[in-house]
Design an enzyme around this catalytic site. Structure first.
Site, mmCIF file in Angstrom:
data_model
loop_
_atom_site.group_PDB
_atom_site.id
_atom_site.type_symbol
_atom_site.label_atom_id
_atom_site.label_comp_id
_atom_site.label_asym_id
_atom_site.label_seq_id
_atom_site.Cartn_x
_atom_site.Cartn_y
_atom_site.Cartn_z
ATOM 1 N N TYR A 149 0.839 -1.208 0.000
ATOM 2 C CA TYR A 149 0.000 0.000 0.000
ATOM 3 C C TYR A 149 0.873 1.257 0.000
ATOM 4 C CZ TYR A 149 -3.742 3.189 1.578
ATOM 5 O OH TYR A 149 -4.644 4.209 1.695
ATOM 6 N N ARG A 190 -10.904 -1.149 10.056
ATOM 7 C CA ARG A 190 -10.331 0.120 10.519
ATOM 8 C C ARG A 190 -10.830 0.414 11.928
ATOM 9 N NH1 ARG A 190 -10.439 3.770 5.070
ATOM 10 N NH2 ARG A 190 -12.053 2.320 4.387
ATOM 11 N N VAL A 191 -10.064 1.245 12.617
ATOM 12 C CA VAL A 191 -10.296 1.349 14.057
ATOM 13 C C VAL A 191 -11.653 1.962 14.393
ATOM 14 C CG1 VAL A 191 -9.055 3.561 14.382
ATOM 15 C CG2 VAL A 191 -9.184 1.906 16.244
ATOM 16 N N PHE A 195 -14.369 -0.272 16.470
ATOM 17 C CA PHE A 195 -14.770 0.089 17.838
ATOM 18 C C PHE A 195 -16.279 0.353 17.914
ATOM 19 C CE2 PHE A 195 -10.427 1.927 19.529
ATOM 20 C CZ PHE A 195 -9.874 0.654 19.445
ATOM 21 N N ARG A 279 3.489 4.846 15.116
ATOM 22 C CA ARG A 279 3.310 5.235 16.522
ATOM 23 C C ARG A 279 2.430 6.471 16.658
ATOM 24 N NH1 ARG A 279 3.121 3.070 20.604
ATOM 25 N NH2 ARG A 279 3.342 5.053 21.678
HETATM 26 P P1 NAD Z 1 -12.737 1.830 0.183
HETATM 27 O O1 NAD Z 1 -12.071 0.508 0.295
HETATM 28 O O2 NAD Z 1 -14.074 2.005 0.818
HETATM 29 O O3 NAD Z 1 -12.855 2.287 -1.334
HETATM 30 C C1 NAD Z 1 -11.984 1.884 -2.352
HETATM 31 C C2 NAD Z 1 -12.817 1.571 -3.591
HETATM 32 O O4 NAD Z 1 -11.940 1.200 -4.668
HETATM 33 C C3 NAD Z 1 -13.766 0.379 -3.378
HETATM 34 O O5 NAD Z 1 -15.039 0.710 -3.845
HETATM 35 C C4 NAD Z 1 -13.116 -0.742 -4.188
HETATM 36 O O6 NAD Z 1 -14.050 -1.698 -4.638
HETATM 37 C C5 NAD Z 1 -12.462 0.041 -5.312
HETATM 38 N N1 NAD Z 1 -11.341 -0.643 -5.962
HETATM 39 C C6 NAD Z 1 -10.283 -1.261 -5.379
HETATM 40 N N2 NAD Z 1 -9.432 -1.739 -6.300
HETATM 41 C C7 NAD Z 1 -9.962 -1.396 -7.517
HETATM 42 C C8 NAD Z 1 -9.559 -1.607 -8.861
HETATM 43 N N3 NAD Z 1 -8.421 -2.273 -9.155
HETATM 44 N N4 NAD Z 1 -10.348 -1.137 -9.864
HETATM 45 C C9 NAD Z 1 -11.502 -0.485 -9.591
HETATM 46 N N5 NAD Z 1 -11.942 -0.259 -8.328
HETATM 47 C C10 NAD Z 1 -11.177 -0.714 -7.311
HETATM 48 O O7 NAD Z 1 -11.695 2.891 0.794
HETATM 49 P P2 NAD Z 1 -11.842 4.475 1.015
HETATM 50 O O8 NAD Z 1 -11.606 4.733 2.451
HETATM 51 O O9 NAD Z 1 -13.062 4.994 0.374
HETATM 52 O O10 NAD Z 1 -10.549 4.988 0.233
HETATM 53 C C11 NAD Z 1 -10.626 5.631 -1.029
HETATM 54 C C12 NAD Z 1 -9.250 6.129 -1.421
HETATM 55 O O11 NAD Z 1 -8.755 7.050 -0.448
HETATM 56 C C13 NAD Z 1 -8.217 5.012 -1.538
HETATM 57 O O12 NAD Z 1 -7.374 5.283 -2.649
HETATM 58 C C14 NAD Z 1 -7.434 5.139 -0.260
HETATM 59 O O13 NAD Z 1 -6.115 4.690 -0.410
HETATM 60 C C15 NAD Z 1 -7.494 6.634 0.010
HETATM 61 N N6 NAD Z 1 -7.325 6.922 1.449
HETATM 62 C C16 NAD Z 1 -8.335 6.735 2.327
HETATM 63 C C17 NAD Z 1 -8.123 7.013 3.677
HETATM 64 C C18 NAD Z 1 -9.229 6.853 4.695
HETATM 65 O O14 NAD Z 1 -8.995 7.115 5.872
HETATM 66 N N7 NAD Z 1 -10.442 6.489 4.349
HETATM 67 C C19 NAD Z 1 -6.878 7.464 4.139
HETATM 68 C C20 NAD Z 1 -5.858 7.614 3.190
HETATM 69 C C21 NAD Z 1 -6.093 7.367 1.852
HETATM 70 N N1 UDP Z 2 -6.442 -0.495 15.791
HETATM 71 C C1 UDP Z 2 -6.856 -0.968 17.035
HETATM 72 N N2 UDP Z 2 -7.931 -1.808 17.079
HETATM 73 C C2 UDP Z 2 -8.634 -2.170 15.966
HETATM 74 C C3 UDP Z 2 -8.219 -1.675 14.720
HETATM 75 C C4 UDP Z 2 -7.109 -0.836 14.673
HETATM 76 O O1 UDP Z 2 -6.259 -0.649 18.081
HETATM 77 O O2 UDP Z 2 -9.616 -2.925 16.095
HETATM 78 C C5 UDP Z 2 -5.284 0.443 15.752
HETATM 79 C C6 UDP Z 2 -4.237 0.128 14.692
HETATM 80 O O3 UDP Z 2 -3.270 -0.785 15.203
HETATM 81 C C7 UDP Z 2 -3.649 1.506 14.444
HETATM 82 C C8 UDP Z 2 -4.836 2.452 14.636
HETATM 83 O O4 UDP Z 2 -5.792 1.716 15.391
HETATM 84 O O5 UDP Z 2 -2.670 1.819 15.405
HETATM 85 C C9 UDP Z 2 -5.481 2.896 13.309
HETATM 86 O O6 UDP Z 2 -5.751 1.740 12.543
HETATM 87 P P1 UDP Z 2 -6.502 1.788 11.144
HETATM 88 O O7 UDP Z 2 -6.413 0.407 10.564
HETATM 89 O O8 UDP Z 2 -7.845 2.379 11.293
HETATM 90 O O9 UDP Z 2 -5.668 2.828 10.260
HETATM 91 P P2 UDP Z 2 -4.099 3.002 9.934
HETATM 92 O O10 UDP Z 2 -3.278 2.105 10.820
HETATM 93 O O11 UDP Z 2 -3.978 2.654 8.506
HETATM 94 O O12 UDP Z 2 -3.854 4.431 10.239
#
Ligand code: NAD
Ligand code: UDP
Ligand code: UDP
Length: 317
Positions: A149, A190-191, A195, A279
């Site tokens: 990723y 996701r956290v 939760f 962290r």
């Molecule tokens: P999500 O998993 O809900 O959405 C991702 C979407 O992409 C899904 O609908 C999935 O089916 C589609 N997808 C995956 N691989 C594909 C492919 N090869 N072709 C076509 N579609 C595909 O996640 P999200 O939280 O909505 O994230 C959207 C974007 O934002 C992602 O690029 C993610 O990396 C980025 N992002 C999200 C967060 C967050 O906190 N939500 C943080 C950082 C970056």
């Molecule tokens: N985490 C946790 N319990 C859960 C899921 C995640 O304590 O059930 C922690 C995880 O280890 C990380 C933080 O919460 O430290 C955020 O995790 P998430 O997967 O939401 O996002 P990312 O690590 O990609 O920021």
């Protein structure tokens, strides 16, 4: 027939959590949306309310394959975002970020479209600079479980900036910090979703490690406003630009807040910390404030309350 200032906007990953909110906001502005998704983590349920809109079109497609369509703007969001999902098929995750970016950039070049990349705070890895400004190059393990990723997203940024320099393509790159809200997948690991679902079901809340690690959580509506503001800017503004909420919380604080807000009898338990888990994380959003006049407006408690209502309804139906 399309009106003169109606844009046709491609949203990849449009059936996902963030993508579905983005499609909705673009339609609200009167534009046309072509939503492309392979439904890996996205669902039809997320876009069910948009299907009857005559300006909305859904196409099942995997962006690692070329795509020939005619559009004015592209938002590239396709990519699983939760560690559980992106580590399920790590090779496909890297392909989605890298080959997917090449295809979307090739498409943008052919149709002369503005192209937006959903990058991530993961490009900073486990950071030794805090909070993280855009100038920080990050500390990322290139061969670990999160690398498919993190490195995929870093390479996508490289490709965006090379198409910008080499082909003069108008690009917009955002680095998204942890975002939450309605339509997160309840099982995506996701956290915030974990939760809330655990608290609503009365199960134990699973803290990984000792719960002292921090994250900064942005409510989805704030984030999407930031996306749209960046897309409106002139070609001189490329990013990368941090979009997130600087309020920083430990996972223990988050667990306690969710238990209190759901009135839950759940207990907190600990589980092993996954490898390379950062962290601490907090965005420096000075650039977004100065260049876009953007800053988040929804405090954690208010955003969690809306998200808890969503999951409460989801679980009962
Ligand atoms: P999500 O998993 O809900 O959405 C991702 C979407 O992409 C899904 O609908 C999935 O089916 C589609 N997808 C995956 N691989 C594909 C492919 N090869 N072709 C076509 N579609 C595909 O996640 P999200 O939280 O909505 O994230 C959207 C974007 O934002 C992602 O690029 C993610 O990396 C980025 N992002 C999200 C967060 C967050 O906190 N939500 C943080 C950082 C970056
Ligand atoms: N985490 C946790 N319990 C859960 C899921 C995640 O304590 O059930 C922690 C995880 O280890 C990380 C933080 O919460 O430290 C955020 O995790 P998430 O997967 O939401 O996002 P990312 O690590 O990609 O920021
Ligand atoms: N591409 C696409 N749709 C288009 C134009 C290009 O999917 O409308 C893909 C195509 O697969 C190509 C990639 O984008 O391999 C990169 O295109 P570019 O024109 O930059 O390079 P080239 O065609 O020379 O590989």
């Amino acid at each position: 027939m399309r009106y003169a200032n109606t844009k046709k906007v491609l949203v990849t990953g449009g059936a996902g959590f963030l993508g579905s909110h983005l499609c909705e906001k673009i339609l609200d502005q009167g534009h046309e949306v072509l939503c492309v998704d392979n439904f890996f983590t996205g669902t039809r349920r997320n876009i069910a309310h948009l299907i009857d809109n005559p300006r909305f079109e859904m196409m099942r497609h995997d962006i690692t394959f070329p795509l020939y369509v005619e559009v004015d703007e592209i938002y590239n969001l396709a990519c699983p975002a939760s560690p559980v999902h992106y580590q399920f098929d790590p090779v496909q995750t890297t392909k989605t970020s890298v080959v997917g970016a090449i295809n979307m950039l090739g498409l943008a070049k052919r149709v002369k479209a503005k192209v937006f990349q959903a990058s991530t705070s993961e490009v900073y890895g486990d950071p030794e600079v805090h909070p993280q400004p855009e100038e920080y190059w990050g500390r990322v393990n290139p061969i670990g479980f999160r690398s498919c990723y993190d490195e995929g997203k870093r390479c996508a940024e490289t490709l965006f900036f090379d198409y910008y320099r080499q082909h003069k393509l108008p690009i917009k790159v955002v680095r998204i910090f942890n975002t939450y809200g309605p339509r997160m997948h309840p099982n995506d690991g996701r956290v915030v979703s974990n939760f809330i679902v655990q608290a609503l079901k009365g199960s134990d809340l699973t803290i990984y490690g000792d719960g002292s690690q921090t994250r900064s959580f942005c409510y989805v509506d704030d984030l999407i406003d930031g996306f749209l503001a960046l897309m409106e800017t002139g070609p001189e503004i490329t990013g990368p630009i941090n979009i997130g909420n600087p309020g920083e919380f430990t996972m223990l604080q988050l667990a306690e807040l969710i238990i209190e807000m759901t009135n839950s009898s759940s207990k907190i338990v600990t589980r092993p910390l996954p490898p390379d888990d950062p962290r601490q994380r907090r965005p420096d959003i000075s650039k977004a404030k100065a260049l876009l006049g953007w800053e988040p407006t929804v405090p954690l408690r208010a955003g969690l309350s809306r998200t808890i209502n969503y999951f409460d309804h989801y679980i009962r139906n």
